[in-house]
Structures are given as C-alpha cells and as structure tokens.
Design a protein around this motif. Sequence first.
Motif, PDB file in Angstrom:
ATOM      1  N   CYS A   4       0.802  -0.933  -0.045  1.00  0.00           N
ATOM      2  CA  CYS A   4      -0.061  -0.019   0.287  1.00  0.00           C
ATOM      3  C   CYS A   4       0.866   1.083   0.237  1.00  0.00           C
ATOM      4  O   CYS A   4       1.586   1.617   1.277  1.00  0.00           O
ATOM      5  N   ILE A   5       0.664   2.327  -1.218  1.00  0.00           N
ATOM      6  CA  ILE A   5       1.354   2.895  -1.183  1.00  0.00           C
ATOM      7  C   ILE A   5       0.631   4.207  -0.778  1.00  0.00           C
ATOM      8  O   ILE A   5      -0.321   4.587  -1.694  1.00  0.00           O
ATOM      9  N   VAL A   6       0.735   4.968  -0.226  1.00  0.00           N
ATOM     10  CA  VAL A   6      -0.651   6.088   0.550  1.00  0.00           C
ATOM     11  C   VAL A   6      -0.224   7.476   0.602  1.00  0.00           C
ATOM     12  O   VAL A   6       0.561   7.771   1.229  1.00  0.00           O
ATOM     13  N   SER A   7      -0.979   8.107  -0.071  1.00  0.00           N
ATOM     14  CA  SER A   7      -0.303  10.011  -0.984  1.00  0.00           C
ATOM     15  C   SER A   7      -1.457  10.226   0.046  1.00  0.00           C
ATOM     16  O   SER A   7      -2.049  10.282   0.679  1.00  0.00           O
ATOM     17  N   ALA A  34      -3.055   2.005  -4.229  1.00  0.00           N
ATOM     18  CA  ALA A  34      -2.331   3.695  -4.222  1.00  0.00           C
ATOM     19  C   ALA A  34      -3.224   4.260  -4.022  1.00  0.00           C
ATOM     20  O   ALA A  34      -4.880   4.278  -3.948  1.00  0.00           O
ATOM     21  N   PHE A  35      -3.384   4.754  -2.688  1.00  0.00           N
ATOM     22  CA  PHE A  35      -3.833   5.407  -1.460  1.00  0.00           C
ATOM     23  C   PHE A  35      -3.834   7.027  -2.421  1.00  0.00           C
ATOM     24  O   PHE A  35      -2.731   7.008  -1.811  1.00  0.00           O
ATOM     25  N   ALA A  36      -4.767   7.956  -2.195  1.00  0.00           N
ATOM     26  CA  ALA A  36      -4.759   9.160  -2.520  1.00  0.00           C
ATOM     27  C   ALA A  36      -6.341   9.890  -1.757  1.00  0.00           C
ATOM     28  O   ALA A  36      -7.244   9.187  -1.999  1.00  0.00           O
ATOM     29  N   ILE A  37      -6.429  10.998  -1.797  1.00  0.00           N
ATOM     30  CA  ILE A  37      -7.817  11.297  -1.519  1.00  0.00           C
ATOM     31  C   ILE A  37      -9.055  12.043  -2.598  1.00  0.00           C
ATOM     32  O   ILE A  37      -9.771  12.745  -2.138  1.00  0.00           O
ATOM     33  N   ASP A  38      -8.559  12.163  -3.683  1.00  0.00           N
ATOM     34  CA  ASP A  38      -8.666  12.638  -4.606  1.00  0.00           C
ATOM     35  C   ASP A  38      -8.750  11.882  -5.928  1.00  0.00           C
ATOM     36  O   ASP A  38      -8.254  12.751  -6.734  1.00  0.00           O
ATOM     37  N   TYR A  39      -9.054  10.994  -5.960  1.00  0.00           N
ATOM     38  CA  TYR A  39      -9.198  10.274  -7.621  1.00  0.00           C
ATOM     39  C   TYR A  39     -10.754  10.673  -7.997  1.00  0.00           C
ATOM     40  O   TYR A  39     -11.195  11.348  -7.753  1.00  0.00           O
ATOM     41  N   THR A  40     -10.593  10.961  -9.653  1.00  0.00           N
ATOM     42  CA  THR A  40     -11.477  11.205 -10.342  1.00  0.00           C
ATOM     43  C   THR A  40     -11.346   9.968 -11.176  1.00  0.00           C
ATOM     44  O   THR A  40     -10.557   9.394 -10.699  1.00  0.00           O
ATOM     45  N   GLU A  41     -12.398  10.136 -11.782  1.00  0.00           N
ATOM     46  CA  GLU A  41     -12.515   8.641 -12.491  1.00  0.00           C
ATOM     47  C   GLU A  41     -11.230   8.850 -13.908  1.00  0.00           C
ATOM     48  O   GLU A  41     -10.284   7.811 -14.556  1.00  0.00           O
ATOM     49  N   GLY A  42     -11.268   9.861 -14.456  1.00  0.00           N
ATOM     50  CA  GLY A  42      -9.672   9.878 -15.011  1.00  0.00           C
ATOM     51  C   GLY A  42      -8.070   9.540 -14.339  1.00  0.00           C
ATOM     52  O   GLY A  42      -7.168   8.650 -15.006  1.00  0.00           O
ATOM     53  N   THR A  43      -8.176   9.800 -13.430  1.00  0.00           N
ATOM     54  CA  THR A  43      -7.102   9.950 -12.939  1.00  0.00           C
ATOM     55  C   THR A  43      -6.632   8.419 -11.929  1.00  0.00           C
ATOM     56  O   THR A  43      -6.063   7.550 -11.638  1.00  0.00           O
TER      57      THR A  43
END
Length: 258
Positions: A4-7, A34-43
């Motif tokens: 798990c890579i948490v950003s 890959a962890f992130a707080i602001d995913y969109t469909e594109g990302t």
Amino acid sequence: MRICIVSQNVSPGILTFRRDLISQLVALGHEVYAFAIDYTEGTCDAVRNLGATPVSYTLNKAGLNPILDVVDTIKLYYRFKEINADVVLSSFVKPSIYASLAASIARVPRRIAMLEGLGYIHTEGLEGSKFKKKILRAIHGVLCSFGYYFADSVIFLNHDDPKDLKKLAYIPQRKIKVLGAIGLKLEDFPFSPVSEPMPLRFIFVGRLLKEKGIREFIDASRIVLKTTKNVEFIILGGIDPSNPSSLSQQQLDNILCE
C-alpha cells in the motif's frame, strides 16, 4: 506482496512522485494499492494503467480536528485489514503519521513513513503568526513521536529535516534513514543543444508557495522586463488554498492583470 502506497493527492503524489516506484513494483510481481484523497475517474484509469489499484480514503490534510483524524485513521485500519497488506509506505506529514498507526493496529508486517519536507509550520521567514507556528510545531512534534513509534523506518530526503524534527519529537536514530535527493529520470529528458529561441523563456514549475520562491520569481521578472525585450516569464503551477504560504487567487489575478 501486497504493498500500500499512501499519499495525499493522486497528482503529483501518486502519478508523479511514485509513478516509477509503482511501475517497478508491479513489474516485480507485487500487488500495489495506491491511496489518495482526490481520485477522479480519469486519475483512477491512469493508476490502473500503471498496473496498480486506486484506493480512495479520507483525510483533512490541513485540518486540526482530532476527532476527524481518529475517524480517518480507523477507516485506514479497515482498508489495510481488507487488503491484508504486507507493506505500507506512507508519505506527506499527516498520512505518514496516521497511516503508520493504522498499519500497526492492522498488524501490517512492514511500515515505512516518508517525509519529503516538514511543511509550512517549520519554514522560517514566512507570513503568519509566530505564536501559532510554535503551537503547531509542538503539536506536530507530539504527533510524530506517537505516530512514528509504530513505523519501522522514517525516511527523509535531506540531513537537516531529521535534525530539526528531533528538536520537537522523539524518533529513535535507528529508524531514521536519509535517502538523499530524488527527482526525474534524466534519460527521459536527454540533452539537446540550445537554439537560442526568441523570445527567451524562464519557467517556474511548482505550487505557488512563498517558500518555493514564487515571490522572487515574480520580482525578478518585473526587474528584467523593465529593461529587456523578447523575454517571457512563465508560471507553470497552481495555488494551494489549504497552505497558508500559497498565493491567493486574488493575488494571482492581480499579477496577471499587470
């Protein structure tokens, strides 16, 4: 292994800073989340194209509400348990603290925290209340002492950051690793001779934060443009509303109107 890579943010955190790492881990046969707080469909699609699994989570990166932070840490714990992670690598200030704690509670075998900088509150000479900064530094020190207790390693990029942080936090020396500078793959940007283009362009790349030199870049452009023609100064970056040292939208608009 399940890694798990948490950003904080998917860009630049995941898609820029961790792109090569993710690609190499996937090539070695590891499962990468890959962890992130602001995913969109594109990302999400961009991360899947790297061979990793995008995972959304919640964290107020600049918030001071401890109850929300506890709730977000518990949610991270359940995420790690669900994945049955073998390794958690977390970066940026708050994720590195709370993900290390959550991973420990979830009994993740290997927990690595990474700090690529200490942030606004540790930067001298910027606008803002000195008293407030002192309080925030003290709080940050306590949280680091607590959170990094649960990390196996704490990675820094330069030798000054662990020295500065250890003035406020207790981090065993055996856990501290200084990685050194990281950056771009030079082979992706091969040398090419300068053709002396006109106009000559100077480009600022980065968030529009005072500690990154955006003020000096703007001041320099004003000086040069008074006496020199055929020169352009280009700003390639954006404001960061959650960071007190960022240019505001109004300030940026005023600059563009000059």
